[in-house]
Design a protein around this motif. Structure first.
Motif, PDB file in Angstrom:
ATOM      1  N   VAL A  39       0.839  -1.206   0.000  1.00 36.95           N
ATOM      2  CA  VAL A  39       0.000   0.000   0.000  1.00 36.95           C
ATOM      3  C   VAL A  39       0.872   1.254   0.000  1.00 36.95           C
ATOM      4  O   VAL A  39       0.612   2.199  -0.760  1.00 36.95           O
ATOM      5  N   LEU A  40       1.909   1.277   0.829  1.00 34.96           N
ATOM      6  CA  LEU A  40       2.798   2.437   0.857  1.00 34.96           C
ATOM      7  C   LEU A  40       3.513   2.627  -0.483  1.00 34.96           C
ATOM      8  O   LEU A  40       3.686   3.766  -0.944  1.00 34.96           O
ATOM      9  N   GLY A  41       3.921   1.533  -1.116  1.00 32.24           N
ATOM     10  CA  GLY A  41       4.547   1.625  -2.437  1.00 32.24           C
ATOM     11  C   GLY A  41       3.578   2.140  -3.480  1.00 32.24           C
ATOM     12  O   GLY A  41       3.944   2.946  -4.351  1.00 32.24           O
ATOM     13  N   ALA A  42       2.314   1.716  -3.401  1.00 30.22           N
ATOM     14  CA  ALA A  42       1.305   2.191  -4.340  1.00 30.22           C
ATOM     15  C   ALA A  42       1.029   3.679  -4.128  1.00 30.22           C
ATOM     16  O   ALA A  42       0.856   4.431  -5.103  1.00 30.22           O
ATOM     17  N   ARG A  88       3.951  10.033  -8.001  1.00 26.58           N
ATOM     18  CA  ARG A  88       4.840  10.363  -9.119  1.00 26.58           C
ATOM     19  C   ARG A  88       4.150  11.203 -10.172  1.00 26.58           C
ATOM     20  O   ARG A  88       4.799  11.777 -11.041  1.00 26.58           O
ATOM     21  N   MET A  89       2.829  11.327 -10.105  1.00 29.83           N
ATOM     22  CA  MET A  89       2.105  12.192 -11.035  1.00 29.83           C
ATOM     23  C   MET A  89       2.462  13.665 -10.820  1.00 29.83           C
ATOM     24  O   MET A  89       2.307  14.471 -11.713  1.00 29.83           O
ATOM     25  N   MET A  90       2.946  13.987  -9.618  1.00 31.20           N
ATOM     26  CA  MET A  90       3.307  15.375  -9.331  1.00 31.20           C
ATOM     27  C   MET A  90       4.697  15.731  -9.852  1.00 31.20           C
ATOM     28  O   MET A  90       5.076  16.893  -9.844  1.00 31.20           O
ATOM     29  N   ILE A  91       5.465  14.732 -10.286  1.00 30.46           N
ATOM     30  CA  ILE A  91       6.820  14.970 -10.783  1.00 30.46           C
ATOM     31  C   ILE A  91       6.742  15.275 -12.275  1.00 30.46           C
ATOM     32  O   ILE A  91       5.925  14.694 -13.004  1.00 30.46           O
ATOM     33  N   ASN A  92       7.612  16.168 -12.744  1.00 32.58           N
ATOM     34  CA  ASN A  92       7.575  16.479 -14.179  1.00 32.58           C
ATOM     35  C   ASN A  92       7.974  15.259 -15.008  1.00 32.58           C
ATOM     36  O   ASN A  92       8.608  14.330 -14.529  1.00 32.58           O
ATOM     37  N   LYS A  93       7.605  15.272 -16.259  1.00 36.74           N
ATOM     38  CA  LYS A  93       7.739  14.099 -17.141  1.00 36.74           C
ATOM     39  C   LYS A  93       9.183  13.624 -17.305  1.00 36.74           C
ATOM     40  O   LYS A  93       9.421  12.443 -17.466  1.00 36.74           O
ATOM     41  N   THR A  94      10.144  14.520 -17.231  1.00 34.11           N
ATOM     42  CA  THR A  94      11.529  14.089 -17.468  1.00 34.11           C
ATOM     43  C   THR A  94      12.075  13.257 -16.314  1.00 34.11           C
ATOM     44  O   THR A  94      12.941  12.418 -16.518  1.00 34.11           O
ATOM     45  N   ASN A  95      11.572  13.473 -15.112  1.00 36.35           N
ATOM     46  CA  ASN A  95      12.094  12.752 -13.942  1.00 36.35           C
ATOM     47  C   ASN A  95      11.235  11.559 -13.536  1.00 36.35           C
ATOM     48  O   ASN A  95      11.566  10.875 -12.571  1.00 36.35           O
ATOM     49  N   GLN A  96      10.132  11.293 -14.204  1.00 35.20           N
ATOM     50  CA  GLN A  96       9.249  10.192 -13.796  1.00 35.20           C
ATOM     51  C   GLN A  96       9.909   8.817 -13.849  1.00 35.20           C
ATOM     52  O   GLN A  96       9.733   8.026 -12.921  1.00 35.20           O
ATOM     53  N   PRO A  97      10.692   8.481 -14.876  1.00 37.15           N
ATOM     54  CA  PRO A  97      11.331   7.147 -14.859  1.00 37.15           C
ATOM     55  C   PRO A  97      12.295   6.970 -13.683  1.00 37.15           C
ATOM     56  O   PRO A  97      12.329   5.913 -13.060  1.00 37.15           O
ATOM     57  N   LEU A  98      13.047   8.022 -13.365  1.00 37.20           N
ATOM     58  CA  LEU A  98      13.963   7.948 -12.227  1.00 37.20           C
ATOM     59  C   LEU A  98      13.191   7.783 -10.928  1.00 37.20           C
ATOM     60  O   LEU A  98      13.560   6.972 -10.066  1.00 37.20           O
ATOM     61  N   TYR A  99      12.110   8.527 -10.786  1.00 33.31           N
ATOM     62  CA  TYR A  99      11.291   8.434  -9.584  1.00 33.31           C
ATOM     63  C   TYR A  99      10.658   7.048  -9.469  1.00 33.31           C
ATOM     64  O   TYR A  99      10.608   6.468  -8.387  1.00 33.31           O
ATOM     65  N   THR A 100      10.192   6.498 -10.579  1.00 29.68           N
ATOM     66  CA  THR A 100       9.579   5.163 -10.565  1.00 29.68           C
ATOM     67  C   THR A 100      10.579   4.106 -10.104  1.00 29.68           C
ATOM     68  O   THR A 100      10.272   3.279  -9.240  1.00 29.68           O
ATOM     69  N   VAL A 101      11.776   4.141 -10.660  1.00 30.80           N
ATOM     70  CA  VAL A 101      12.812   3.170 -10.276  1.00 30.80           C
ATOM     71  C   VAL A 101      13.179   3.352  -8.805  1.00 30.80           C
ATOM     72  O   VAL A 101      13.326   2.373  -8.067  1.00 30.80           O
ATOM     73  N   SER A 102      13.295   4.593  -8.358  1.00 34.54           N
ATOM     74  CA  SER A 102      13.649   4.861  -6.954  1.00 34.54           C
ATOM     75  C   SER A 102      12.579   4.347  -6.002  1.00 34.54           C
ATOM     76  O   SER A 102      12.898   3.743  -4.979  1.00 34.54           O
ATOM     77  N   VAL A 103      11.320   4.573  -6.339  1.00 32.63           N
ATOM     78  CA  VAL A 103      10.228   4.127  -5.468  1.00 32.63           C
ATOM     79  C   VAL A 103      10.178   2.606  -5.404  1.00 32.63           C
ATOM     80  O   VAL A 103      10.053   2.019  -4.324  1.00 32.63           O
ATOM     81  N   VAL A 104      10.295   1.952  -6.547  1.00 32.42           N
ATOM     82  CA  VAL A 104      10.225   0.485  -6.569  1.00 32.42           C
ATOM     83  C   VAL A 104      11.396  -0.117  -5.805  1.00 32.42           C
ATOM     84  O   VAL A 104      11.205  -1.006  -4.954  1.00 32.42           O
ATOM     85  N   LEU A 105      12.604   0.360  -6.060  1.00 33.18           N
ATOM     86  CA  LEU A 105      13.775  -0.183  -5.365  1.00 33.18           C
ATOM     87  C   LEU A 105      13.726   0.098  -3.863  1.00 33.18           C
ATOM     88  O   LEU A 105      14.055  -0.776  -3.057  1.00 33.18           O
ATOM     89  N   THR A 106      13.302   1.293  -3.488  1.00 35.94           N
ATOM     90  CA  THR A 106      13.208   1.625  -2.070  1.00 35.94           C
ATOM     91  C   THR A 106      12.180   0.749  -1.374  1.00 35.94           C
ATOM     92  O   THR A 106      12.423   0.216  -0.278  1.00 35.94           O
ATOM     93  N   THR A 107      11.026   0.579  -1.994  1.00 33.17           N
ATOM     94  CA  THR A 107       9.975  -0.236  -1.391  1.00 33.17           C
ATOM     95  C   THR A 107      10.419  -1.687  -1.244  1.00 33.17           C
ATOM     96  O   THR A 107      10.247  -2.296  -0.185  1.00 33.17           O
ATOM     97  N   VAL A 108      11.010  -2.239  -2.285  1.00 29.02           N
ATOM     98  CA  VAL A 108      11.437  -3.640  -2.246  1.00 29.02           C
ATOM     99  C   VAL A 108      12.564  -3.843  -1.227  1.00 29.02           C
ATOM    100  O   VAL A 108      12.526  -4.794  -0.432  1.00 29.02           O
ATOM    101  N   CYS A 109      13.540  -2.953  -1.225  1.00 30.48           N
ATOM    102  CA  CYS A 109      14.677  -3.124  -0.308  1.00 30.48           C
ATOM    103  C   CYS A 109      14.273  -2.945   1.151  1.00 30.48           C
ATOM    104  O   CYS A 109      14.723  -3.704   2.010  1.00 30.48           O
ATOM    105  N   THR A 110      13.430  -1.948   1.436  1.00 33.04           N
ATOM    106  CA  THR A 110      13.015  -1.772   2.823  1.00 33.04           C
ATOM    107  C   THR A 110      12.101  -2.909   3.276  1.00 33.04           C
ATOM    108  O   THR A 110      12.177  -3.347   4.420  1.00 33.04           O
ATOM    109  N   TRP A 111      11.259  -3.422   2.373  1.00 37.19           N
ATOM    110  CA  TRP A 111      10.429  -4.573   2.729  1.00 37.19           C
ATOM    111  C   TRP A 111      11.308  -5.787   3.002  1.00 37.19           C
ATOM    112  O   TRP A 111      11.066  -6.519   3.960  1.00 37.19           O
TER     113      TRP A 111
END
Length: 119
Positions: free
Chosen positions: A45-48, A54-77
């Protein structure tokens, strides 16, 4: 013959109704594993929620934000799950007795049973 409650095969799972399967899972899942499942759901739920932000981030940084969120969520879990499971079935149990690091001091008092006890 009635299916065994401790062991069942795939054909029994496929032949089960969803209600029977839910009841069987509830019966076989220990309270410790329920905590792990609940914690996993919380992390999902927190990862979702973070992915929704990430909709609030501008389009150029969305892929970086997506990778950061997924990796952070998986590693902390994964860190949380390892810590949680190590407390479920510990390899080393605490021992009652003398306090660690109490090697110096009054040896006569320790010999008489007056050493620093933990419990």
């Amino acid at each position: 013959s009635a299916p065994s409650t401790s062991r069942f095969c795939c054909s029994e799972l496929l032949a089960s109704t969803p209600e029977e399967l839910s009841l069987r899972v509830k019966r076989t899942m220990t309270p410790q594993w329920r905590g792990l499942v609940n914690g996993t759901i919380i992390y999902l739920v927190l990862g979702a929620i973070a992915m929704g932000c990430r909709m609030m981030i501008n389009k150029t940084n969305q892929p970086l934000y997506t990778v950061s969120v997924v990796l952070t969520t998986v590693c902390t879990w994964l860190l949380w799950a390892c810590c949680y499971m190590s407390q479920m079935y510990p390899i080393l149990y605490p021992e009652l007795g003398m306090a660690p690091g109490n090697h110096g001091g009054d040896h006569a008092a320790e010999a008489a049973g007056g050493g620093h006890r933990l419990f």
